[in-house]
Scaffold this motif. Structure first.
Motif, PDB file in Angstrom:
ATOM      1  N   ARG A   1      19.745  44.249  40.056  1.00  0.00           N
ATOM      2  CA  ARG A   1      19.660  44.638  38.652  1.00  0.00           C
ATOM      3  C   ARG A   1      18.735  43.739  37.832  1.00  0.00           C
ATOM      4  N   GLY A   2      18.447  42.535  38.338  1.00  0.00           N
ATOM      5  CA  GLY A   2      17.690  41.579  37.562  1.00  0.00           C
ATOM      6  C   GLY A   2      18.552  40.748  36.633  1.00  0.00           C
ATOM      7  N   ASP A   3      19.867  40.682  36.911  1.00  0.00           N
ATOM      8  CA  ASP A   3      20.773  39.832  36.144  1.00  0.00           C
ATOM      9  C   ASP A   3      20.767  38.423  36.714  1.00  0.00           C
ATOM     10  N   GLU A   4      21.445  37.503  36.035  1.00  0.00           N
ATOM     11  CA  GLU A   4      21.518  36.115  36.480  1.00  0.00           C
ATOM     12  C   GLU A   4      22.910  35.809  37.023  1.00  0.00           C
ATOM     13  N   HIS A   5      22.956  35.511  38.304  1.00  0.00           N
ATOM     14  CA  HIS A   5      24.200  35.054  38.928  1.00  0.00           C
ATOM     15  C   HIS A   5      23.834  34.449  40.275  1.00  0.00           C
ATOM     16  N   GLY A   6      23.918  33.127  40.355  1.00  0.00           N
ATOM     17  CA  GLY A   6      23.487  32.436  41.558  1.00  0.00           C
ATOM     18  C   GLY A   6      24.611  31.730  42.277  1.00  0.00           C
ATOM     19  N   HIS A   7      24.236  30.910  43.266  1.00  0.00           N
ATOM     20  CA  HIS A   7      25.231  30.318  44.157  1.00  0.00           C
ATOM     21  C   HIS A   7      26.086  29.264  43.475  1.00  0.00           C
ATOM     22  N   LEU A   8      25.661  28.741  42.324  1.00  0.00           N
ATOM     23  CA  LEU A   8      26.466  27.760  41.600  1.00  0.00           C
ATOM     24  C   LEU A   8      27.167  28.366  40.387  1.00  0.00           C
ATOM     25  N   ASP A   9      27.085  29.678  40.236  1.00  0.00           N
ATOM     26  CA  ASP A   9      27.724  30.359  39.107  1.00  0.00           C
ATOM     27  C   ASP A   9      29.089  30.924  39.476  1.00  0.00           C
ATOM     28  N   TRP A  10      29.623  30.461  40.571  1.00  0.00           N
ATOM     29  CA  TRP A  10      30.927  30.917  41.071  1.00  0.00           C
ATOM     30  C   TRP A  10      31.652  29.675  41.569  1.00  0.00           C
ATOM     31  N   THR A  11      32.663  29.234  40.820  1.00  0.00           N
ATOM     32  CA  THR A  11      33.380  28.006  41.149  1.00  0.00           C
ATOM     33  C   THR A  11      34.772  28.344  41.673  1.00  0.00           C
ATOM     34  N   PRO A  12      35.051  28.084  42.943  1.00  0.00           N
ATOM     35  CA  PRO A  12      36.369  28.389  43.489  1.00  0.00           C
ATOM     36  C   PRO A  12      37.453  27.433  42.978  1.00  0.00           C
TER      37      PRO A  12
ATOM     38  N   TYR B   1      30.439  32.929  36.283  1.00  0.00           N
ATOM     39  CA  TYR B   1      29.511  33.035  35.153  1.00  0.00           C
ATOM     40  C   TYR B   1      28.448  34.065  35.512  1.00  0.00           C
ATOM     41  N   TYR B   2      28.111  34.910  34.546  1.00  0.00           N
ATOM     42  CA  TYR B   2      27.184  36.010  34.830  1.00  0.00           C
ATOM     43  C   TYR B   2      26.425  36.321  33.542  1.00  0.00           C
ATOM     44  N   VAL B   3      25.094  36.490  33.638  1.00  0.00           N
ATOM     45  CA  VAL B   3      24.283  36.871  32.477  1.00  0.00           C
ATOM     46  C   VAL B   3      23.727  38.264  32.739  1.00  0.00           C
ATOM     47  N   LEU B   4      24.135  39.198  31.889  1.00  0.00           N
ATOM     48  CA  LEU B   4      23.745  40.597  32.016  1.00  0.00           C
ATOM     49  C   LEU B   4      22.474  40.840  31.210  1.00  0.00           C
TER      50      LEU B   4
ATOM     51  N   ALA C   1      34.435  35.464  34.059  1.00  0.00           N
ATOM     52  CA  ALA C   1      35.625  36.114  34.609  1.00  0.00           C
ATOM     53  C   ALA C   1      36.410  35.130  35.459  1.00  0.00           C
ATOM     54  N   LEU C   2      37.719  35.220  35.356  1.00  0.00           N
ATOM     55  CA  LEU C   2      38.624  34.539  36.274  1.00  0.00           C
ATOM     56  C   LEU C   2      38.972  35.542  37.362  1.00  0.00           C
ATOM     57  N   VAL C   3      38.729  35.181  38.610  1.00  0.00           N
ATOM     58  CA  VAL C   3      38.801  36.118  39.719  1.00  0.00           C
ATOM     59  C   VAL C   3      39.963  35.766  40.647  1.00  0.00           C
ATOM     60  N   GLU C   4      40.742  36.789  40.983  1.00  0.00           N
ATOM     61  CA  GLU C   4      41.799  36.654  41.978  1.00  0.00           C
ATOM     62  C   GLU C   4      41.421  37.499  43.192  1.00  0.00           C
ATOM     63  N   VAL C   5      41.349  36.880  44.359  1.00  0.00           N
ATOM     64  CA  VAL C   5      41.036  37.598  45.596  1.00  0.00           C
ATOM     65  C   VAL C   5      42.323  37.728  46.392  1.00  0.00           C
ATOM     66  N   ASP C   6      42.796  38.945  46.549  1.00  0.00           N
ATOM     67  CA  ASP C   6      44.080  39.230  47.200  1.00  0.00           C
ATOM     68  C   ASP C   6      43.845  39.836  48.573  1.00  0.00           C
ATOM     69  N   ARG C   7      44.374  39.184  49.602  1.00  0.00           N
ATOM     70  CA  ARG C   7      44.217  39.678  50.979  1.00  0.00           C
ATOM     71  C   ARG C   7      45.493  40.365  51.472  1.00  0.00           C
ATOM     72  N   ALA C   8      46.370  40.743  50.571  1.00  0.00           N
ATOM     73  CA  ALA C   8      47.615  41.445  50.913  1.00  0.00           C
ATOM     74  C   ALA C   8      48.500  40.615  51.830  1.00  0.00           C
TER      75      ALA C   8
ATOM     76  N   TRP D   1      37.233  25.216  26.935  1.00  0.00           N
ATOM     77  CA  TRP D   1      36.256  25.534  27.986  1.00  0.00           C
ATOM     78  C   TRP D   1      35.449  26.799  27.717  1.00  0.00           C
ATOM     79  N   TYR D   2      35.999  27.752  26.945  1.00  0.00           N
ATOM     80  CA  TYR D   2      35.357  29.057  26.820  1.00  0.00           C
ATOM     81  C   TYR D   2      35.272  29.486  25.352  1.00  0.00           C
ATOM     82  N   PRO D   3      34.149  30.107  24.947  1.00  0.00           N
ATOM     83  CA  PRO D   3      34.070  30.649  23.585  1.00  0.00           C
ATOM     84  C   PRO D   3      34.964  31.872  23.390  1.00  0.00           C
ATOM     85  N   VAL D   4      35.114  32.675  24.448  1.00  0.00           N
ATOM     86  CA  VAL D   4      36.075  33.780  24.467  1.00  0.00           C
ATOM     87  C   VAL D   4      36.828  33.709  25.782  1.00  0.00           C
TER      88      VAL D   4
END
Length: 308
Positions: free
Chosen positions: A137-148, A167-170, A182-189, A230-233
């Motif tokens: 898409r041409g958005d900004e989201h790289g390998h350091l924009d996702w903190t586990p 973190y993501y720039v649209l 976004a705060l992400v939850e990965v559920d493996r059931a 930590w966050y503006p919203v």
């Protein structure tokens, strides 16, 4: 390399890739420090998607010989390796500027790696779905924009730990940019559907949690919520599900919707914060900005995570 074409706007879009100025070995160490573990293919998709396999294998071999990284062999995988930092690698990367603020949860032994492999690599898979979509898409989201494993205090020694903070720039067609988190939850059931749904209560508590100033409880009413440090919203909350049949995953999403409707605090959260759930298979097949996310507030059809 020609620029990809935006299928909607019919325009060439820039591709957001890690800077080639920084040496690849440094980027590999930073990626492993950030994500804790990754396979050869995941590192290639993250850092050098257009390069040959040898471009990743050679520096990994050198870093291994230097004692900075180690690997565990994945079961039933034709000897595929998952790489992680050694204690020396973790020490070297600890104070790198791009890793400041990273939670110190390194995996530094083969035994620890083997136990954590299924979950950690699944979280990396989820990240790569966003990385690939952002590039298209041409958005900004790289390998350091996702903190586990990002933790937030809930007071009284309690905390909520998200599987990842994203973190993501649209980028819009008119040149405007929107910063999303976004705060992400990965559920493996691997746990009950009820236990998964109760995670929404933790996020509802985080949304309203206000720490008491020491010795000044009366001033608490004028203290902003802790998350504003930590966050503006408040970030969106995204649930990514995998590890079971499509029917089972659909039921788990229904239970998340039920918790949103029935719990007063979660219902209040949903009125102010976008909440959504999708399967990892759908993310990988259609992309996160495809109509694959179910709004947990029960309003409307599936949509992009940016439109929740």
């Amino acid at each position: 390399m020609p620029l990809p074409i935006d299928p909607i706007g019919k325009r060439a879009v820039p591709v957001f890739l890690p800077s080639p100025v920084e040496p690849l070995p440094h980027q590999l160490l930073a990626a492993l420090a950030q994500h804790r573990m990754a396979t050869n293919q995941q590192l290639q998709d993250m850092l050098r998607p257009q390069a040959s396999r040898l471009n990743i294998v050679k520096p990994l071999s050198r870093l291994h010989k230097e004692g900075l990284i180690a690997f565990t062999v994945l079961p039933k995988s034709n000897s595929r390796r998952a790489w992680f930092l050694t204690p020396e690698g973790a020490r070297i990367t600890r104070d790198w500027p791009q890793l400041r603020g990273r939670p110190p949860y390194p995996i530094t032994s083969a035994s620890a790696a083997s136990m954590k492999t299924p979950h950690v690599l699944t979280v990396v898979r989820a990240h790569l779905a966003f990385v690939g979509d952002a590039r298209r898409r041409g958005d900004e989201h790289g390998h350091l924009d996702w903190t586990p494993e990002v933790a937030h205090s809930l007071g009284d020694s309690e905390r909520v730990i998200a599987d990842a903070l994203m973190y993501y720039v649209l980028h819009a067609g008119d040149g405007s940019r929107t910063k999303l988190r976004a705060l992400v939850e990965v559920d493996r059931a691997t746990t009950s559907s009820e236990r998964l749904a109760t995670k929404l209560i933790d996020y509802a508590r985080l949304h309203t949690y206000t720490p008491s100033p020491p010795g000044r409880r009366a001033a608490q009413a004028n203290t902003p919520p802790a998350w504003q440090r930590w966050y503006p919203v408040f970030p969106r909350v995204l649930f990514i599900l995998t590890g079971a049949s499509r029917t089972t995953l659909a039921h788990r999403i229904e239970d998340l919707q039920a918790m949103t409707a029935e719990h007063p605090a979660v219902a209040q959260l949903a009125r102010k914060v976008p909440l959504g759930a999708a399967t990892l298979d759908d993310l990988e097949q259609h992309g996160p900005t495809g109509p694959v996310w179910t709004p947990l507030n029960g309003q409307g059809e599936r949509r992009s995570w940016t439109e929740l």
